[in-house]
Motif scaffolding. Structure first.
Motif, PDB file in Angstrom:
ATOM      1  N   VAL A 137      -6.848   1.171  -4.419  1.00  0.00           N
ATOM      2  CA  VAL A 137      -7.838   0.297  -3.759  1.00  0.00           C
ATOM      3  C   VAL A 137      -7.332  -1.144  -3.766  1.00  0.00           C
ATOM      4  O   VAL A 137      -7.361  -1.832  -2.741  1.00  0.00           O
ATOM      5  N   LEU A 138      -6.839  -1.594  -4.929  1.00  0.00           N
ATOM      6  CA  LEU A 138      -6.334  -2.971  -5.028  1.00  0.00           C
ATOM      7  C   LEU A 138      -5.155  -3.195  -4.076  1.00  0.00           C
ATOM      8  O   LEU A 138      -5.053  -4.249  -3.429  1.00  0.00           O
ATOM      9  N   SER A 139      -4.276  -2.196  -3.989  1.00  0.00           N
ATOM     10  CA  SER A 139      -3.115  -2.322  -3.086  1.00  0.00           C
ATOM     11  C   SER A 139      -3.577  -2.396  -1.635  1.00  0.00           C
ATOM     12  O   SER A 139      -3.053  -3.192  -0.846  1.00  0.00           O
ATOM     13  N   GLY A 140      -4.572  -1.577  -1.282  1.00  0.00           N
ATOM     14  CA  GLY A 140      -5.114  -1.597   0.076  1.00  0.00           C
ATOM     15  C   GLY A 140      -5.749  -2.941   0.402  1.00  0.00           C
ATOM     16  O   GLY A 140      -5.508  -3.515   1.471  1.00  0.00           O
ATOM     17  N   LEU A 171       0.839  -1.208   0.000  1.00  0.00           N
ATOM     18  CA  LEU A 171       0.000   0.000   0.000  1.00  0.00           C
ATOM     19  C   LEU A 171       0.873   1.256   0.000  1.00  0.00           C
ATOM     20  O   LEU A 171       0.601   2.216  -0.732  1.00  0.00           O
ATOM     21  N   GLY A 172       1.945   1.227   0.808  1.00  0.00           N
ATOM     22  CA  GLY A 172       2.852   2.383   0.884  1.00  0.00           C
ATOM     23  C   GLY A 172       3.456   2.714  -0.479  1.00  0.00           C
ATOM     24  O   GLY A 172       3.493   3.877  -0.887  1.00  0.00           O
ATOM     25  N   LEU A 173       3.908   1.672  -1.187  1.00  0.00           N
ATOM     26  CA  LEU A 173       4.506   1.901  -2.516  1.00  0.00           C
ATOM     27  C   LEU A 173       3.465   2.422  -3.507  1.00  0.00           C
ATOM     28  O   LEU A 173       3.764   3.282  -4.338  1.00  0.00           O
ATOM     29  N   ALA A 174       2.243   1.903  -3.393  1.00  0.00           N
ATOM     30  CA  ALA A 174       1.176   2.366  -4.292  1.00  0.00           C
ATOM     31  C   ALA A 174       0.849   3.838  -4.039  1.00  0.00           C
ATOM     32  O   ALA A 174       0.699   4.627  -4.977  1.00  0.00           O
ATOM     33  N   VAL A 175       0.773   4.204  -2.758  1.00  0.00           N
ATOM     34  CA  VAL A 175       0.467   5.611  -2.414  1.00  0.00           C
ATOM     35  C   VAL A 175       1.608   6.516  -2.875  1.00  0.00           C
ATOM     36  O   VAL A 175       1.389   7.603  -3.424  1.00  0.00           O
ATOM     37  N   LYS A 205      -7.137   9.134 -13.509  1.00  0.00           N
ATOM     38  CA  LYS A 205      -7.618   9.209 -12.133  1.00  0.00           C
ATOM     39  C   LYS A 205      -8.252   7.875 -11.708  1.00  0.00           C
ATOM     40  O   LYS A 205      -7.996   7.373 -10.617  1.00  0.00           O
ATOM     41  N   THR A 206      -9.057   7.297 -12.612  1.00  0.00           N
ATOM     42  CA  THR A 206      -9.727   6.028 -12.306  1.00  0.00           C
ATOM     43  C   THR A 206      -8.701   4.921 -12.100  1.00  0.00           C
ATOM     44  O   THR A 206      -8.806   4.119 -11.162  1.00  0.00           O
ATOM     45  N   ALA A 207      -7.692   4.888 -12.993  1.00  0.00           N
ATOM     46  CA  ALA A 207      -6.671   3.837 -12.900  1.00  0.00           C
ATOM     47  C   ALA A 207      -5.882   3.956 -11.596  1.00  0.00           C
ATOM     48  O   ALA A 207      -5.600   2.947 -10.941  1.00  0.00           O
ATOM     49  N   LEU A 208      -5.552   5.192 -11.226  1.00  0.00           N
ATOM     50  CA  LEU A 208      -4.797   5.405  -9.979  1.00  0.00           C
ATOM     51  C   LEU A 208      -5.634   4.998  -8.762  1.00  0.00           C
ATOM     52  O   LEU A 208      -5.128   4.373  -7.833  1.00  0.00           O
ATOM     53  N   THR A 209      -6.918   5.361  -8.806  1.00  0.00           N
ATOM     54  CA  THR A 209      -7.803   4.999  -7.692  1.00  0.00           C
ATOM     55  C   THR A 209      -7.915   3.478  -7.580  1.00  0.00           C
ATOM     56  O   THR A 209      -7.830   2.920  -6.472  1.00  0.00           O
ATOM     57  N   VAL A 240       0.260  -4.455 -13.568  1.00  0.00           N
ATOM     58  CA  VAL A 240      -1.102  -4.675 -14.073  1.00  0.00           C
ATOM     59  C   VAL A 240      -1.799  -3.328 -14.300  1.00  0.00           C
ATOM     60  O   VAL A 240      -2.527  -3.139 -15.272  1.00  0.00           O
ATOM     61  N   SER A 241      -1.531  -2.369 -13.408  1.00  0.00           N
ATOM     62  CA  SER A 241      -2.196  -1.059 -13.543  1.00  0.00           C
ATOM     63  C   SER A 241      -1.545  -0.185 -14.618  1.00  0.00           C
ATOM     64  O   SER A 241      -2.167   0.761 -15.105  1.00  0.00           O
ATOM     65  N   THR A 242      -0.312  -0.507 -14.987  1.00  0.00           N
ATOM     66  CA  THR A 242       0.446   0.350 -15.925  1.00  0.00           C
ATOM     67  C   THR A 242      -0.265   0.626 -17.261  1.00  0.00           C
ATOM     68  O   THR A 242      -0.355   1.782 -17.665  1.00  0.00           O
TER      69      THR A 242
END
Lengths: 222, 81
Positions: free
Chosen positions: B10-13, A32-36, B2-6, B40-42
């Motif tokens: 969310v997926l990382s969380g 999560l940290g890396l993603a943020v 913006k959608t891709a970053l969100t 995958v998000s790239t």
């Protein structure tokens, strides 16, 4: 606010990553940290990078305008005309202030030689700002500060030599670099100021002086 | 973008929460999941303008190198070298 979001996410991302590395049972938080952190980096730099690209692509138009002024042989000095006199807000680059502007003309002749009619950043600013109040200070505050977000504050003083407009906290893109349109039309904020002033005062306006000190800009109109 | 970053956040969380729930604390697993989610998000984040795509690729390469290192350790352990 958009400018603060990126750095805030970077700080948050670093904090979460450090927490994940220091606290062994929270190691999965590293993902999560890396993603943020990555999101923060992209959010912080993306608008500026895109603005730079768009500004560069738009420079072609200003190069053509500079070439037109050079070919016409007119000195780089613009007079901003309101829509009530010219049909739409425009600037006329000419050796001296023309009496009138023929409707839909691109180039016309005056007593002092040819005159070139140009759309300016101010023209586009007026399209975005819509209806303007009758008071110049109010109009500039509403348009340049509130709608366009090019400055944090503005003050207007009327003096015998002209109208002095002072901006604080300028944040405007450089559209033309060192092209000939720069001395002709003025910078982006000066151009918007002149166009708004011409529209509010309902008379042709020229930029007499434009000087900047850090984030402050002083524009004298006549 | 913006959608891709969100979606990426969310997926990382969700992934982090799930790994904590499973009591998986190995940094190698976490790095691998982070690398997978990043790449995958790239495609949904691109295209990015010049200086930004260099930064984004650099972050991805660092994650890939970390993933390759942990993968190599696992392979060596399996092969008992």
């Amino acid at each position: 606010m958009q400018n603060d979001l990126g750095p805030s996410l970077i700080v948050l991302g670093v904090a979460i990553s450090v927490l994940a590395l220091v606290q062994p049972n929270l190691a999965p938080l590293l993902a999560l940290g890396l993603a943020v952190l990555t999101t923060g980096l992209l959010t912080a730099w993306e608008p500026a990078a895109r603005e730079r690209v768009l500004s560069k692509l738009g420079e072609a138009g200003w190069e053509n305008a500079s070439a037109l002024i050079q070919t016409a042989g007119v000195p780089p000095k613009a007079y901003y005309f309101p829509s009530s006199l010219a049909g739409r807000p425009i600037a006329v680059v000419a050796a001296e202030r023309p009496e009138a502007v023929p409707r839909d003309a691109l180039i016309f002749k005056t007593k002092a030689g040819p005159a070139v009619v140009l759309s300016t950043p101010g023209t586009k600013a007026l399209e975005l700002c819509g209806e303007l109040p009758g008071d110049l200070a109010e109009a500039l505050r509403g348009c340049v500060v509130n709608v366009l977000g090019l400055a944090r504050s503005v003050s207007v003083a009327e003096r015998p030599d002209g109208v002095v407009v002072e901006y604080r906290g300028i944040s405007a893109p450089d559209l033309y670099g060192r092209l000939l349109v720069r001395p002709a039309l003025g910078g982006v904020v000066a151009s918007a100021t002149a166009a708004v002033a011409a529209e509010v005062l309902k008379k042709p306006v020229e930029i007499v002086e434009e000087s900047s000190h850090g984030k402050a800009l002083r524009v004298v109109l006549r | 973008m913006k959608t891709a970053l969100t979606a990426y956040l969310v997926l990382s969380g969700v992934a982090a929460a799930f790994l904590i729930y499973l009591k998986v604390h190995g940094i190698d697993v976490v790095t691998s999941v982070a690398t997978l989610l990043f790449w995958v998000s790239t495609p949904f984040l691109r295209p990015l303008p010049r200086p930004l795509n260099i930064v984004h690729t650099a972050v991805g390469v660092v994650l890939l190198v970390a993933f390759a290192y942990f993968a190599a350790l696992r392979i060596l352990a399996v092969l008992k070298i």
